[in-house]
Each structure stands twice: as structure tokens, then as C-alpha cells.
Design an enzyme around this catalytic site. Structure first.
Site, PDB file in Angstrom:
ATOM      1  N   SER A  15     116.213  25.518  24.969  1.00  0.00           N
ATOM      2  CA  SER A  15     115.503  26.767  25.206  1.00  0.00           C
ATOM      3  C   SER A  15     114.052  26.423  25.489  1.00  0.00           C
ATOM      4  CB  SER A  15     115.619  27.681  23.977  1.00  0.00           C
ATOM      5  OG  SER A  15     115.108  28.961  24.237  1.00  0.00           O
ATOM      6  N   ARG A  20     124.083  18.741  19.890  1.00  0.00           N
ATOM      7  CA  ARG A  20     124.844  19.484  20.884  1.00  0.00           C
ATOM      8  C   ARG A  20     125.105  18.642  22.130  1.00  0.00           C
ATOM      9  NH1 ARG A  20     123.649  25.981  20.669  1.00  0.00           N
ATOM     10  NH2 ARG A  20     123.978  26.184  18.412  1.00  0.00           N
ATOM     11  N   ARG A  34     117.568  24.534   9.245  1.00  0.00           N
ATOM     12  CA  ARG A  34     117.626  25.992   9.373  1.00  0.00           C
ATOM     13  C   ARG A  34     118.732  26.534   8.474  1.00  0.00           C
ATOM     14  NH1 ARG A  34     116.895  26.748  15.978  1.00  0.00           N
ATOM     15  NH2 ARG A  34     115.102  25.349  16.144  1.00  0.00           N
ATOM     16  N   ARG A  90     126.668  24.589  15.063  1.00  0.00           N
ATOM     17  CA  ARG A  90     125.655  25.337  14.308  1.00  0.00           C
ATOM     18  C   ARG A  90     125.535  24.732  12.920  1.00  0.00           C
ATOM     19  NH1 ARG A  90     123.435  30.104  15.656  1.00  0.00           N
ATOM     20  NH2 ARG A  90     125.058  30.500  17.203  1.00  0.00           N
ATOM     21  N   GLU A 118     124.409  27.179  24.734  1.00  0.00           N
ATOM     22  CA  GLU A 118     122.999  26.787  24.770  1.00  0.00           C
ATOM     23  C   GLU A 118     122.785  25.383  24.215  1.00  0.00           C
ATOM     24  OE1 GLU A 118     118.882  27.534  22.390  1.00  0.00           O
ATOM     25  OE2 GLU A 118     120.444  29.073  22.214  1.00  0.00           O
TER      26      GLU A 118
END
Length: 423
Positions: free
Chosen positions: A351, A390, A261, A276, A348
């Protein structure tokens, strides 16, 4: 993609739901195009009926030996008119598709209405954050002190937001992947898949990444190929264009993949560490379900993600995202957030979303009901099962010890070759 028939019949409801999603798109042009299209279709159908009747008259005239030249000329003119109108219909279809592909999904009635993350609803927590007898360190300090994370090498090999994992760090990443895949396949009933890490534009469009999120994606400029942002994309598209039998559903798929990403809108956020990244590892879960059972499947999928954290003994909470904070393709989303001691907050890590038939319409994925009715669109669901990098962060921070070492969670010891501490 939303059903144009619903948009046509409930325009005020569509506007209200768009406003709830912080979306100011004007559906007026879409409705005008839809009306124009229906008028064109009516016109061309009438012309085709005239052409069919005329063709019969030509045949009858020839059978009688009469001159049919004038009738044939009339049919030729009608045929040209039909082709011209069909071309206009194709142009309208293209313009309508462009608008429809950029409209977000409609939220489920159970989703709280809100503007942003401050309006999200916490639904449960698991575990108590550990009280440390020392000041807990951030994962980047832990990893660098142990020699298992190298941010400078990652940046020199690529650019910022890339990381090199070394030794026990690389082994821990691999251990987490295998632990998650084993959990979901052996206990939760998912079928493990290994799909391409690059897909074409049609596949990206099927799950909603294109055209809206092109700027967040990496594209291979010389090919119609994109690096996947998540294995949700190839997994969900496995049945694009197919009509399944109801007895085949539900389908459960899981896969490990690297994810890519550009994070185009995230400049300056979480600059340090691995939270990130432009490239990260994730184990994904995807389900295809009949509509009547999809929300039960969402609850089960979310529990599957939570169980990974429960088994690792890491405190976490689950929240239901409000209308203004949900992703583009979701009708309802639960975020699972893990406790990070260094930040003294939940972040987070998974999801889980029900997209209802939004993606299925784009992919044309349907099923044939057992009662023999017309094919219906499936509901698609996806969820992180969970983000590997994460989780590594959460393990380092929650299992850190005062001497700088990190205890290996019991569930991972066998995957780490019996290692109980990283020193």
C-alpha cells in the site's frame, strides 16, 4: 492533522469530505472551540497591551517620585487575569487537539469517491495468472508438506496468527528481505536504515497511529513504548521537529522491520495461514518531499513496489483506493495486489500513500524554501516495499510444482545460496 484555518474557512467542504470518507464526526464543537479560543486570545492580547502600558506608567511615576501603588495593584490584577485566561486557552487547545488528532486526512481531488472496496479503481495489471495442469494448493499446505512452515509451533510458542519458519522457509524469508533492500537501495536510491522496533507515544502520534488506533497496537505497559506496526513510524519521524533545507529534499528511506499488529478488528478473517499475522516482516519505503513534487514521488514509489513483483515474475494489479476505503492518514493510496492461485483472486501486498502535510503537521516537520520564504510543511509518503511474508506466500503458490516442490524465482537463486528448488 488538518489545518484549523482551512477547517474554519471551508466548513461545508470539510463536512463533504468527511462524508465521502464514511466519517460522521461533527466538526461543530471544534468550530465552537476555535471561536472561543480566538476570543480568549484577543482578550488576553488586549490585557497584555494594558499591562505593558501600565508598566511604563509605573516606571514614569517612580522616576518622578510619585506614588505608584495603585498602578502596581492594577497591574497585579491584570496579570492574574492574563494567567487565568492563558489557562483557559490551554484547556481549549487540549480539547481542540483531541478532536483534530481524530480527524482523517482529506482526499486528493483525483481519488474516486466511493463507500468501500467495491468502488476502488483498477489502474493497471502486470502478468497473466499461470494456468496449472493440477489443482494449485494453498501456501499453508505447501509449506507444511515441505516442512518449512509450522503453524502449530507458532501457536504453542505464542498464540494463533504466529508462525515458525524452518530451514528453507526461513532462508526464503531472509532472501526476500535482502532482495528487496538491495533493489531499493541500489536501483531506486533509498538509504537503508535500521531503526528501533519500539517507539514512544509521541512518535506513534506523529504518524497517526495514536490516539485513534491504540486498540490495534501492542504496548509495553511498564514503559511509554509501543511495538511498531510498521517501520513507517520511526522512519517518518526521523525529522520530527526539524526544519530542513529545500536542497535536502526529497529524502528516501527504506528499512526492514518486524511489524506487530493486534488486528483488533479482524477476528475471523484469513484465519488460516500467514496472510494475516500478529507479527510479520516488511520492507518499508518512506519519502519526504516538497509539496509540488509529492504526487510524482507517489507514482515512482508505487512503481518501486511493483518492480519487486515484476522482478520476481509474480502477476499483480494496482488499484487506486476510493475515499471510503483509504487509510486514516492518506490523501491518495495505491494498493498493489498479488495473484494467489489457491484463492483465485488478487490480495494486497503493498500500500503506497501520499499523506501530504497531514503527518508533517503532527510531527512539525518543515523545510525552508530556497527562495527564502517562510518554512513550509513537507509532504510525507510511505509504502510497503513489500510485505515479506505475503511475498513468500505468493512465491510458494505461484511457483509450486505438481510434485509438491517449489521453484525458486531466478531473482532469488543467489540469495538462496544457489538453490533452485525447495523440496
Amino acid at each position: 492533522m488538518l489545518d484549523i484555518r482551512w477547517i474554519r474557512s471551508e466548513p461545508e467542504e470539510v463536512k463533504r469530505l468527511l462524508a465521502n470518507r464514511n466519517n460522521d464526526m461533527d466538526i461543530g464543537p471544534l468550530l465552537e472551540l476555535d471561536e472561543a479560543r480566538r476570543e480568549l486570545v484577543t482578550e488576553t492580547e488586549e490585557l497584555k497591551a494594558r499591562r505593558n502600558e501600565g508598566s511604563k506608567k509605573v516606571g514614569a511615576a517612580r522616576a518622578r517620585g510619585d506614588d505608584a501603588d495603585s498602578l502596581m495593584e492594577e497591574m497585579r490584577v491584570i496579570g492574574e487575569k492574563i494567567r487565568e485566561i492563558d489557562g483557559r486557552i490551554s484547556e481549549v487547545d487540549e480539547r481542540m487537539s483531541e478532536i483534530l488528532l481524530n480527524l482523517p486526512n482529506r482526499p486528493h481531488s483525483s481519488v474516486p469517491v466511493g463507500k468501500d472496496e467495491n468502488d476502488n479503481l483498477e489502474v493497471r495489471r502486470w502478468g497473466e495468472p499461470k494456468e496449472f495442469a493440477f489443482e494449485p494448493k494453498a501456501h499453508w499446505d505447501i509449506g507444511e508438506d515441505l516442512g518449512i512452515l509450522d503453524f502449530e509451533k507458532g501457536a504453542s510458542l505464542a498464540q494463533s496468527r504466529f508462525t515458525v519458519l524452518r530451514g528453507h522457509g526461513a532462508r526464503l524469508e531472509r532472501a526476500l528481505m535482502n532482495f528487496m533492500l538491495d533493489l531499493h537501495t541500489e536501483k531506486h536510491g533509498y538509504t537503508e536504515m535500521l531503526t528501533p522496533f519500539m517507539v514512544n507515544s509521541r512518535t506513534m502520534q506523529g504518524t497517526g497511529q495514536l490516539p485513534k488506533f491504540a486498540d490495534d497496537l501492542y504496548k509495553c505497559e511498564n514503559d511509554d513504548l509501543w511495538l511498531i506496526p510498521t517501520s513507517e513510524v520511526p522512519l517518518t519521524n526521523l525529522h520530527a521537529g526539524e526544519i530542513l533545507e529545500e536542497k535536502q529534499l526529497p529524502l528516501y528511506y527504506t528499512a526492514y522491520s518486524p511489524c506487530f499488529r493486534r488486528e483488533a478488528g479482524a477476528h475471523g478473517r484469513d484465519v488460516r495461514g500467514m496472510l494475516r499475522q500478529h507479527q510479520f516482516d516488511k520492507v518499508e519505503m518512506v519519502k519526504l518531499s516538497v509539496p509540488e513534487k509529492s504526487y510524482d514521488e507517489l507514482e515512482a514509489m508505487t512503481d518501486n513496489a511493483e518492480e519487486a513483483l515484476r522482478t520476481l515474475g509474480i502477476p499483480h494489479r494496482t488499484i487506486c483506493l476510493c475515499t471510503g476505503d483509504m487509510g486514516f492518514g492518506a490523501s491518495k493510496t495505491y494498493d498493489v495486489e498479488v495473484w494467489l492461485p489457491s484463492q483465485y483472486k488478487y490480495r494486497e501486498i503493498s500500500s503506497c500513500s501520499n499523506c501530504e502535510d497531514f503527518q508533517a503537521r503532527r510531527m512539525n516537520t518543515r523545510y525552508r524554501p530556497e527562495d527564502g520564504g517562510r518554512p513550509r510543511f513537507v509532504h510525507t509518503l510511505n509504502g510497503s516495499g513489500i510485505a515479506v511474508g505475503r511475498t513468500l506466500i505468493a512465491v510458494l503458490e505461484n511457483y509450486q510444482q505438481e510434485d509438491g516442490s517449489v521453484k525458486v524465482p531466478e531473482a532469488l537463486v543467489s540469495y538462496m545460496g544457489g538453490l533452485t528448488e525447495i523440496r
